[in-house]
Enzyme design. Sequence first.
Site, PDB file in Angstrom:
ATOM      1  N   SER A   7       0.843  -1.193   0.000  1.00  0.00           N
ATOM      2  CA  SER A   7       0.000   0.000   0.000  1.00  0.00           C
ATOM      3  C   SER A   7       0.874   1.238   0.000  1.00  0.00           C
ATOM      4  O   SER A   7       1.655   1.460   0.932  1.00  0.00           O
ATOM      5  CB  SER A   7      -0.894   0.022   1.245  1.00  0.00           C
ATOM      6  N   HIS A  32      -1.583  -1.430  -3.995  1.00  0.00           N
ATOM      7  CA  HIS A  32      -2.803  -1.030  -3.298  1.00  0.00           C
ATOM      8  C   HIS A  32      -2.806   0.495  -3.123  1.00  0.00           C
ATOM      9  O   HIS A  32      -1.856   1.071  -2.601  1.00  0.00           O
ATOM     10  CB  HIS A  32      -2.830  -1.745  -1.943  1.00  0.00           C
ATOM     11  N   ASP A  34      -4.903   3.655  -1.464  1.00  0.00           N
ATOM     12  CA  ASP A  34      -5.933   4.004  -0.480  1.00  0.00           C
ATOM     13  C   ASP A  34      -6.500   5.384  -0.749  1.00  0.00           C
ATOM     14  O   ASP A  34      -5.788   6.387  -0.676  1.00  0.00           O
ATOM     15  CB  ASP A  34      -5.310   3.983   0.929  1.00  0.00           C
ATOM     16  N   MET A  36      -8.987   8.257   0.446  1.00  0.00           N
ATOM     17  CA  MET A  36      -9.701   8.732   1.644  1.00  0.00           C
ATOM     18  C   MET A  36     -10.218  10.142   1.417  1.00  0.00           C
ATOM     19  O   MET A  36      -9.516  10.969   0.832  1.00  0.00           O
ATOM     20  CB  MET A  36      -8.753   8.715   2.843  1.00  0.00           C
ATOM     21  N   HIS A  65      -8.746   1.023  -3.094  1.00  0.00           N
ATOM     22  CA  HIS A  65      -9.586   0.855  -1.903  1.00  0.00           C
ATOM     23  C   HIS A  65     -10.253   2.192  -1.604  1.00  0.00           C
ATOM     24  O   HIS A  65      -9.604   3.137  -1.161  1.00  0.00           O
ATOM     25  CB  HIS A  65      -8.665   0.385  -0.755  1.00  0.00           C
ATOM     26  N   MET A  67     -12.238   4.560   0.447  1.00  0.00           N
ATOM     27  CA  MET A  67     -12.772   4.900   1.775  1.00  0.00           C
ATOM     28  C   MET A  67     -13.392   6.286   1.660  1.00  0.00           C
ATOM     29  O   MET A  67     -12.913   7.266   2.233  1.00  0.00           O
ATOM     30  CB  MET A  67     -11.636   4.859   2.812  1.00  0.00           C
ATOM     31  N   MET A 136     -10.981  -5.454   6.850  1.00  0.00           N
ATOM     32  CA  MET A 136     -10.112  -4.449   7.486  1.00  0.00           C
ATOM     33  C   MET A 136      -9.661  -4.988   8.837  1.00  0.00           C
ATOM     34  O   MET A 136     -10.489  -5.317   9.684  1.00  0.00           O
ATOM     35  CB  MET A 136     -10.872  -3.133   7.703  1.00  0.00           C
ATOM     36  N   GLY A 141      -8.070   4.547   7.882  1.00  0.00           N
ATOM     37  CA  GLY A 141      -7.718   5.964   7.959  1.00  0.00           C
ATOM     38  C   GLY A 141      -6.222   6.223   7.971  1.00  0.00           C
ATOM     39  O   GLY A 141      -5.765   7.244   7.469  1.00  0.00           O
ATOM     40  N   PHE A 142      -5.487   5.292   8.542  1.00  0.00           N
ATOM     41  CA  PHE A 142      -4.057   5.540   8.719  1.00  0.00           C
ATOM     42  C   PHE A 142      -3.231   4.272   8.517  1.00  0.00           C
ATOM     43  O   PHE A 142      -3.717   3.165   8.780  1.00  0.00           O
ATOM     44  CB  PHE A 142      -3.786   6.087  10.131  1.00  0.00           C
ATOM     45  N   GLY A 144       0.268   2.006   9.483  1.00  0.00           N
ATOM     46  CA  GLY A 144       1.113   1.739  10.647  1.00  0.00           C
ATOM     47  C   GLY A 144       0.373   1.448  11.947  1.00  0.00           C
ATOM     48  O   GLY A 144       0.945   1.593  13.027  1.00  0.00           O
ATOM     49  N   ASP A 174      -6.323  -6.174   5.247  1.00  0.00           N
ATOM     50  CA  ASP A 174      -5.708  -4.852   5.139  1.00  0.00           C
ATOM     51  C   ASP A 174      -5.558  -4.224   6.521  1.00  0.00           C
ATOM     52  O   ASP A 174      -6.552  -3.898   7.172  1.00  0.00           O
ATOM     53  CB  ASP A 174      -6.599  -3.974   4.237  1.00  0.00           C
ATOM     54  N   GLY A 175      -4.302  -4.054   6.940  1.00  0.00           N
ATOM     55  CA  GLY A 175      -4.013  -3.350   8.186  1.00  0.00           C
ATOM     56  C   GLY A 175      -3.179  -4.161   9.157  1.00  0.00           C
ATOM     57  O   GLY A 175      -3.580  -5.250   9.555  1.00  0.00           O
ATOM     58  N   GLY A 176      -2.016  -3.622   9.497  1.00  0.00           N
ATOM     59  CA  GLY A 176      -1.174  -4.255  10.514  1.00  0.00           C
ATOM     60  C   GLY A 176      -0.541  -5.569  10.093  1.00  0.00           C
ATOM     61  O   GLY A 176      -0.203  -6.399  10.939  1.00  0.00           O
ATOM     62  N   GLY A 196       1.414  -1.978   4.154  1.00  0.00           N
ATOM     63  CA  GLY A 196       1.855  -0.604   3.957  1.00  0.00           C
ATOM     64  C   GLY A 196       3.178  -0.338   4.639  1.00  0.00           C
ATOM     65  O   GLY A 196       4.249  -0.423   4.036  1.00  0.00           O
TER      66      GLY A 196
HETATM   67  C1  DX5 Z   1      -5.790   1.893   6.182  1.00  0.00           C
HETATM   68  C2  DX5 Z   1      -5.524   1.482   4.755  1.00  0.00           C
HETATM   69  C3  DX5 Z   1      -4.443   0.496   4.599  1.00  0.00           C
HETATM   70  C4  DX5 Z   1      -3.083   0.945   5.071  1.00  0.00           C
HETATM   71  C5  DX5 Z   1      -2.472  -0.260   5.695  1.00  0.00           C
HETATM   72  O1  DX5 Z   1      -6.961   2.612   6.238  1.00  0.00           O
HETATM   73  O2  DX5 Z   1      -6.686   0.927   4.170  1.00  0.00           O
HETATM   74  O3  DX5 Z   1      -4.353   0.024   3.250  1.00  0.00           O
HETATM   75  O4  DX5 Z   1      -2.250   1.413   4.064  1.00  0.00           O
HETATM   76  O5  DX5 Z   1      -1.315   0.135   6.295  1.00  0.00           O
HETATM   77  P1  DX5 Z   1      -0.478  -0.806   7.252  1.00  0.00           P
HETATM   78  O6  DX5 Z   1      -0.099  -2.031   6.460  1.00  0.00           O
HETATM   79  O7  DX5 Z   1       0.700   0.055   7.578  1.00  0.00           O
HETATM   80  O8  DX5 Z   1      -1.320  -1.134   8.449  1.00  0.00           O
HETATM   81 ZN    ZN Z   2      -6.386  -0.077   2.145  1.00  0.00          ZN
END
Ligand code: DX5
Ligand code: ZN
Length: 217
Positions: A7, A32, A34, A36, A65, A67, A136, A141-142, A144, A174-176, A196
């Site tokens: 991402s 990917h 994102d 927003m 993606h 959002m 998710m 939103g963010f 890391g 997606d996420g962490g 990401g």
């Molecule tokens: C969060 C995004 C993710 C984000 C994941 O809202 O949808 O795609 O980039 O980031 P990491 O992999 O750092 O959690």
């Molecule tokens: Zn995403």
Amino acid sequence: MKTLCPSILSADFGRLAEEIKIAEKAGADIIHCDIMDGHFVPNITFGPDVVAKVNEITNLPLDVHLMINSPEKYVKSFRDAGADYISVHIENNYHINRLVNQIKDLGAKAGIAINPATPVKTLEYVLEYADFILVMSVNPGFGGQKFVTNSLNKVRELKKIITANDYKCLIEIDGGIGPANIKEVSDAGVDMFVAGASVFKAKDMAGAVKEMKKLIA
Ligand code: DX5
Ligand code: ZN
């Protein structure tokens, strides 16, 4: 085949082309993106023009993606910009069946994204039409953020339903996601892994991509 989808949210946008090339050369499968809008999620990123640039930079498929609120107004712009996969959230869309069809009619793979607190049950009557479900594993939103651990149960529950009904739908997470948990997540039934920070904030980006690819092989 299981796919790794870096991402670019966590990339250095001043060196975006360079960083995407590194990820691509190391074996990334899909990029990917994102999107927003500052309404559906408390952050703002970029729009179709940047996605079109990313499409020029890389030969890899793009996974967009969304959002954002009112995604039906924008899916065509993102498809025109080069999106191969487009996911929309179920939480802010009353007419998700129509939206899935709209994305498919544009020739893209249609994904439905669900937030950490949204139950799998919500997908019951739309699962058979979706090309993929984006689970998710952080609140969107963010980049890391820390992996929400019960996402694993959610993936297992979803995988069971897909298998039992012989649906073609893939599962994306997606996420962490990073080298420490990607294997366990893969074993739970995930097909597409968004990563990401664990790619773009790594000291050795190419090494991180290679390591995660090996763990999901
Ligand atoms: C969060 C995004 C993710 C984000 C994941 O809202 O949808 O795609 O980039 O980031 P990491 O992999 O750092 O959690
Ligand atoms: Zn995403």
